[in-house]
Design an enzyme around this catalytic site. Structure first.
Site, mmCIF file in Angstrom:
data_model
loop_
_atom_site.group_PDB
_atom_site.id
_atom_site.type_symbol
_atom_site.label_atom_id
_atom_site.label_comp_id
_atom_site.label_asym_id
_atom_site.label_seq_id
_atom_site.Cartn_x
_atom_site.Cartn_y
_atom_site.Cartn_z
ATOM 1 N N LYS A 1 -32.018 -53.765 -5.101
ATOM 2 C CA LYS A 1 -33.280 -53.024 -5.148
ATOM 3 C C LYS A 1 -33.604 -52.723 -6.587
ATOM 4 O O LYS A 1 -32.749 -52.235 -7.333
ATOM 5 C CB LYS A 1 -33.114 -51.701 -4.365
ATOM 6 C CG LYS A 1 -34.373 -50.843 -4.361
ATOM 7 C CD LYS A 1 -35.304 -51.210 -3.234
ATOM 8 C CE LYS A 1 -36.710 -50.665 -3.407
ATOM 9 N NZ LYS A 1 -37.590 -51.554 -4.211
ATOM 10 N N GLN B 1 -30.127 -49.667 -12.963
ATOM 11 C CA GLN B 1 -30.708 -49.478 -11.631
ATOM 12 C C GLN B 1 -29.622 -49.242 -10.581
ATOM 13 O O GLN B 1 -29.789 -48.447 -9.659
ATOM 14 C CB GLN B 1 -31.527 -50.727 -11.260
ATOM 15 C CG GLN B 1 -32.447 -50.532 -10.075
ATOM 16 C CD GLN B 1 -33.757 -49.844 -10.456
ATOM 17 O OE1 GLN B 1 -34.360 -50.185 -11.469
ATOM 18 N NE2 GLN B 1 -34.183 -48.888 -9.667
ATOM 19 N N LYS C 1 -28.585 -45.659 -10.845
ATOM 20 C CA LYS C 1 -29.708 -44.811 -10.462
ATOM 21 C C LYS C 1 -29.906 -44.787 -8.948
ATOM 22 O O LYS C 1 -30.040 -43.732 -8.336
ATOM 23 C CB LYS C 1 -30.973 -45.351 -11.138
ATOM 24 C CG LYS C 1 -32.233 -44.626 -10.791
ATOM 25 C CD LYS C 1 -33.497 -45.413 -11.129
ATOM 26 C CE LYS C 1 -33.413 -46.200 -12.413
ATOM 27 N NZ LYS C 1 -34.747 -46.601 -12.904
ATOM 28 N N LYS D 1 -32.937 -56.305 -10.777
ATOM 29 C CA LYS D 1 -34.173 -56.210 -11.564
ATOM 30 C C LYS D 1 -34.730 -57.608 -11.739
ATOM 31 O O LYS D 1 -33.970 -58.588 -11.688
ATOM 32 C CB LYS D 1 -33.868 -55.630 -12.960
ATOM 33 C CG LYS D 1 -35.065 -54.992 -13.609
ATOM 34 C CD LYS D 1 -35.269 -53.576 -13.110
ATOM 35 C CE LYS D 1 -36.587 -52.994 -13.573
ATOM 36 N NZ LYS D 1 -36.672 -51.547 -13.227
ATOM 37 N N GLY E 1 -42.466 -52.438 -8.300
ATOM 38 C CA GLY E 1 -43.131 -52.522 -9.593
ATOM 39 C C GLY E 1 -42.283 -51.982 -10.730
ATOM 40 O O GLY E 1 -41.232 -51.372 -10.520
ATOM 41 N N ASP E 2 -42.729 -52.239 -11.934
ATOM 42 C CA ASP E 2 -42.157 -51.671 -13.158
ATOM 43 C C ASP E 2 -43.271 -51.850 -14.203
ATOM 44 O O ASP E 2 -44.439 -51.971 -13.818
ATOM 45 C CB ASP E 2 -40.858 -52.410 -13.548
ATOM 46 C CG ASP E 2 -40.061 -51.687 -14.623
ATOM 47 O OD1 ASP E 2 -39.357 -50.717 -14.301
ATOM 48 O OD2 ASP E 2 -40.154 -52.077 -15.810
ATOM 49 N N SER F 1 -39.287 -45.449 -3.024
ATOM 50 C CA SER F 1 -39.191 -46.835 -2.545
ATOM 51 C C SER F 1 -38.211 -46.920 -1.369
ATOM 52 O O SER F 1 -38.464 -47.613 -0.383
ATOM 53 C CB SER F 1 -38.699 -47.768 -3.654
ATOM 54 O OG SER F 1 -39.755 -48.179 -4.491
ATOM 55 N N THR G 1 -42.411 -41.279 -9.486
ATOM 56 C CA THR G 1 -41.548 -41.218 -10.670
ATOM 57 C C THR G 1 -41.885 -39.991 -11.517
ATOM 58 O O THR G 1 -40.991 -39.233 -11.925
ATOM 59 C CB THR G 1 -41.673 -42.511 -11.494
ATOM 60 O OG1 THR G 1 -41.516 -43.619 -10.618
ATOM 61 C CG2 THR G 1 -40.621 -42.572 -12.584
#
Ligand code: 2IT
Length: 450
Positions: free
Chosen positions: A91, A112, A115, A127, A166-167, A382, A211
């Site tokens: 993810k 990630q 996190k 990622k 997204g990023d 998410s 976020t």
């Protein structure tokens, strides 16, 4: 560093990844905080847990060919790094930016993984992205690029395999184009294969805000720990995109005042505060215009604009870098401390250079909070989107907000507790790494030699 296991692993990692500076930076920073954990858990060395976590499960690289509005062909490189599936499907977001390369994808996937674990939800880490530059591109060009990108990516993802989002450079519009192409190729309505979708086809309430809201909730816990409140505090933020927008909204709602935001072109200083609906919504217009200029804000609202400068060193109580990696160097950090700032809250992934972070952690007058904890609200929602998709229902704004709030409080509390337990005091950076690492490591040990 005294631990011989960590020394050996770092030596091998530097050798094997010599041309990946950002990846080495994040590995070195995280691993350095795990020394007392290794001493307490000799089984992690026996089962090579660190080496296995540092080497991604899989690295996928592919060619993306697309056509611009004038009929010219373009070639970009696409990536998906699947770092760890120890506690759930891979993810993590997709980044579209000209600076994207393998080192960046690997560092973001590594961060990630920790996190996602902190959220308490069952998500592994990964990622992806491309060196495609969305700047100045039309909607049709963006759509064709997303379709070309997904034509390769679709075979590597799925609701229980890998779930991108997204990023930087990828928002709900891009996710929409990516999802449309995924559905067309697979002929399956698997909306759990991507998160950050628009509401009508399986998006979660509050994902765009998540976020920024989450970062503010986390900050609130830090302030509470310090017998302090947001009320009346002044803030400098970098960036003007989705994350900055959400943070400005929530900070304003809770009585704080944001006086600076920034773009690639410079920063704006609005002494009255970015605190009206009109001003806050203008951030969304700037992002949607793809003009990449924060000067537009200064022109629209008649405030000061500093071309080519970063918003660090202004006299504010709280600094929150929300833009990109390594955006705060030692000189910036010195300016921040000299300005009397009390809280340095990282929001963008790894925004602080190693030197600057070491410097800030050594300053008694400033509290530092790490991005992998602070910005985890995005991926947490998410995760909640995945739950809603698999149950085929949608929660209310209030339900999602309450869960997000609880998750952020828990991230703060478990980080503080882990730091305390392993002798770091109130060190939120070490605490976040330790709390998540132990859980991932135990899952890896339990699953055997994979
Ligand atoms: O850095 C991040 O946590 C994100 N870009 C969001 C990832 C996600 O899967 O929502």
């Amino acid at each position: 560093m005294k631990n011989t296991y960590i020394q050996r692993v770092l030596h091998e990692t530097r050798f094997r990844n010599a041309d990946e500076p950002e990846f080495l930076q994040t590995v070195e920073e995280i691993v350095a905080t795990l020394e007392p954990v290794m001493a307490a858990h000799p089984e992690y060395e026996k089962y090579c847990v660190l080496e296995r976590l540092i080497e991604p499960d899989r690295v996928i690289s592919f060619r993306v060919v697309w056509e611009d509005d004038e009929g010219n062909y373009h070639v970009n490189r696409g990536y998906r790094v699947q770092t760890s599936s120890a506690i759930g499907p891979y993810k993590g977001g997709l980044r579209f930016h000209p600076s994207v390369n393998l080192s960046m994808m690997k560092f973001l996937g590594f961060e990630q993984t920790f996190k996602n674990c902190l959220t308490g939800l069952p998500m592994g880490g990964g990622k992806g992205g491309s060196d495609f530059n969305p700047h100045g591109r039309s909607d049709n060009e963006i759509m064709r690029f997303c379709q070309a990108f997904m034509t390769e990516l679709y075979r590597h993802i799925g609701p229980s395999c890998d779930v991108p989002a997204g990023d930087v450079g990828v928002g709900s519009q891009e996710i929409g184009y990516l999802f449309g192409q995924y559905k067309r190729i697979k002929n399956q309505y698997e909306n759990g294969a991507l998160t950050g979708k628009h509401m009508p086809y399986g998006g979660s309430p509050l994902r765009p805000e998540a976020t920024g809201y989450g970062a503010t909730y986390y900050l609130n816990e830090v302030l509470k720990h310090n017998n302090d409140t947001i009320e009346g505090k002044t803030f400098a933020l970098s960036g003007y995109g989705n994350v900055t927008w959400g943070a400005v909204k929530k900070i304003t709602e809770l009585g704080g005042k944001v006086v600076a935001i920034s773009g690639h072109d410079g920063y704006v200083y609005d002494e009255n505060g970015i605190n009206t609906d009109e001003k806050i919504d203008f951030l969304l217009d700037m992002r949607a215009s793809r003009r990449n200029r924060v000067a537009d804000y200064a022109e629209r609202f008649g405030c000061q604009y500093f071309p080519g400068k970063k918003p660090w060193g202004i006299k504010v109580d709280v600094c929150m870098p929300c833009a990109i990696q390594n955006e705060v160097d030692v000189e910036d950090a010195e300016r921040i401390v000299a300005a009397g700032t009390k809280y340095y809250i990282e929001v963008s992934n790894m925004p602080t250079t190693s030197d600057a972070l070491a410097y800030l952690l050594g300053q008694p007058g400033i509290i530092v909070a790490p991005s992998k904890a602070v910005n985890a609200g995005g991926v947490a929602v998410s995760g909640l989107e995945m739950s809603q998709n698999s149950e085929r229902l949608t929660w209310t704004d209030e339900e999602v907000d309450a869960k997000l709030h609880a998750i952020m409080k828990n991230i703060h509390d478990q980080s503080a507790a882990a730091a305390e337990k392993y002798g770091y005091g109130y060190n939120l950076v070490a605490g976040a790494n330790i709390a998540s690492f132990i859980k991932i490591a135990d899952a890896m040990v339990a699953q055997g030699m994979v």
